[in-house]
Scaffold this active site. Structure first.
Site, PDB file in Angstrom:
ATOM      1  N   GLY A 205      35.705 -16.951 -40.256  1.00 38.21           N
ATOM      2  CA  GLY A 205      35.490 -16.026 -41.363  1.00 38.21           C
ATOM      3  C   GLY A 205      35.252 -14.604 -40.885  1.00 38.21           C
ATOM      4  O   GLY A 205      35.684 -13.639 -41.526  1.00 38.21           O
ATOM      5  N   ASP A 206      34.574 -14.450 -39.739  1.00 35.62           N
ATOM      6  CA  ASP A 206      34.337 -13.121 -39.180  1.00 35.62           C
ATOM      7  C   ASP A 206      35.658 -12.492 -38.728  1.00 35.62           C
ATOM      8  O   ASP A 206      35.875 -11.287 -38.897  1.00 35.62           O
ATOM      9  CB  ASP A 206      33.376 -13.206 -37.996  1.00 35.62           C
TER      10      ASP A 206
ATOM     11  N   GLY B  44      43.333 -21.444 -46.280  1.00 33.02           N
ATOM     12  CA  GLY B  44      43.607 -20.018 -46.163  1.00 33.02           C
ATOM     13  C   GLY B  44      42.683 -19.158 -47.008  1.00 33.02           C
ATOM     14  O   GLY B  44      41.486 -19.434 -47.124  1.00 33.02           O
TER      15      GLY B  44
ATOM     16  N   GLY C  61      38.794 -22.262 -46.010  1.00 34.67           N
ATOM     17  CA  GLY C  61      38.969 -23.156 -44.875  1.00 34.67           C
ATOM     18  C   GLY C  61      40.420 -23.272 -44.469  1.00 34.67           C
ATOM     19  O   GLY C  61      41.137 -22.277 -44.357  1.00 34.67           O
ATOM     20  N   ALA C  62      40.874 -24.505 -44.256  1.00 31.45           N
ATOM     21  CA  ALA C  62      42.238 -24.733 -43.801  1.00 31.45           C
ATOM     22  C   ALA C  62      43.281 -24.303 -44.822  1.00 31.45           C
ATOM     23  O   ALA C  62      44.456 -24.132 -44.481  1.00 31.45           O
ATOM     24  CB  ALA C  62      42.424 -26.209 -43.460  1.00 31.45           C
TER      25      ALA C  62
ATOM     26  N   SER D 199      37.359 -17.202 -48.464  1.00 36.84           N
ATOM     27  CA  SER D 199      37.858 -18.085 -47.409  1.00 36.84           C
ATOM     28  C   SER D 199      37.801 -19.524 -47.903  1.00 36.84           C
ATOM     29  O   SER D 199      36.741 -19.996 -48.317  1.00 36.84           O
ATOM     30  CB  SER D 199      36.991 -17.956 -46.150  1.00 36.84           C
TER      31      SER D 199
END
Length: 317
Positions: free
Chosen positions: A248-249, A222, A219-220, A217
């Site tokens: 993230g979950d 992707g 963040g913004a 992951s």
């Protein structure tokens, strides 16, 4: 049935304040309270997608009873948590409405005794018999061996059940040796594991350490995936402002749901990226806006290569 393991469950409390300032009193504009812990959040998203999902791990004390009461009304979700003598922890997220930032306060969790750990392992082995996939998520409570995830991964592999590991720190370093089919770190966890801050280099390194595939992951930006079939990046159509707790979950839930549906990797990543983005728009972890998810899914772009040059892959459904 998809199985999610949350050894350190939590009662998640989210406060929203107009502006968070150190050493100052605050007037809370909104409070939400939800059953939590990473695997519980994953399970709630899977259940909302219509998958049958079972939650296991530990639960105890007053907060544990509240958590289980909140889970009891969730359609498609089965509670198989193991009772313990210590109280389930609380986590507090404080959302600054002005900046959009979130401050997290995480309690350590109950101390788990040898008999409680043994009881959980028996429950886990029994549940694997009917599981189509298992996700091992989150921190380890005190008393659980640091190599616990590696052992649980080996048990699942012996039972022929695909696995996903999402944890951090020493649990991640030891757990990757258990050879999860999918490892799902964020950028900071990936850098801590490998020592590299370059995402593609770090993701490849993490895979060499034992994971079948690594989905990071970012963040913004992707998701980045390096898999036996190839490598891909998935990006949402736009940057979203909101609460990133639980994004993230939600991505884990997207990966698992598409895995059990036997979707190809580009579709798995598109679903994961869209769910993560939709969760940012929700007030609490483990929830997502259905309309936003469906709209975002049509705009997610997946680019990469599958052992040969592959152009952009746009998911439209």
């Amino acid at each position: 049935m998809i199985l999610t393991v949350t050894l350190n469950t939590a009662l998640d409390i989210t406060y929203r304040v107009p502006s968070l300032r150190p050493h100052a009193p605050h007037r809370v504009s909104e409070v939400t309270e939800r059953p939590g812990g990473k695997g519980v959040n994953v399970a709630r998203v899977l259940a909302a997608l219509g998958h049958e999902v079972t939650v296991t791990g530990f639960s105890g004390g007053t907060t544990g009873r509240v958590l289980r009461d909140r889970l009891s009304g969730v359609p498609h979700l089965t509670d198989a948590l193991v009772p313990v003598s210590g109280p389930t922890r609380r986590t507090v997220a404080v959302v600054d409405e002005r900046s959009g930032g979130t401050t997290l306060l995480n309690e350590p969790g109950p101390a788990i005794g040898p008999a409680e750990w043994s009881a959980f392992q028996g429950v886990y082995e029994d549940l694997l018999a009917s599981a189509s996939a298992v996700a091992l998520c989150g921190s380890l409570p005190p008393g659980v061996p640091v190599g616990a995830y590696a052992g649980l991964l080996r048990t699942a592999r012996a039972a022929g059940v695909p696995t996903l590991l999402d944890t951090s720190g020493a649990a991640l370093r030891r757990g990757v040796a258990g050879r999860p089919d999918i490892l799902k770190p964020n950028a900071d966890e990936l850098a801590e594991l490998t020592g590299s801050h370059e995402p593609l280099t770090a993701t490849r390194d993490a895979r060499r350490r034992g994971a079948g595939a690594v989905v990071a992951s970012l963040g913004a930006e992707g998701l980045l995936a390096v898999t036996p079939e190839g490598r891909w990046r998935a990006a949402p159509p736009r940057r979203l402002r909101g609460n990133p707790t639980g994004a993230g979950d939600a991505a884990v839930a997207g990966l698992l749901s598409a895995l059990v549906e036997h979707r190809p990797w580009p579709d798995r990543l598109a679903r994961a990226a869209a769910l993560a983005a939709a969760t940012v728009l929700s007030p609490a972890a483990g929830e997502f806006d259905r309309a936003a998810y469906e709209e975002l899914l049509t705009g997610v772009t997946v680019t990469g290569e599958a052992n040969a040059a592959q152009g952009p892959h746009r998911v439209t459904s």
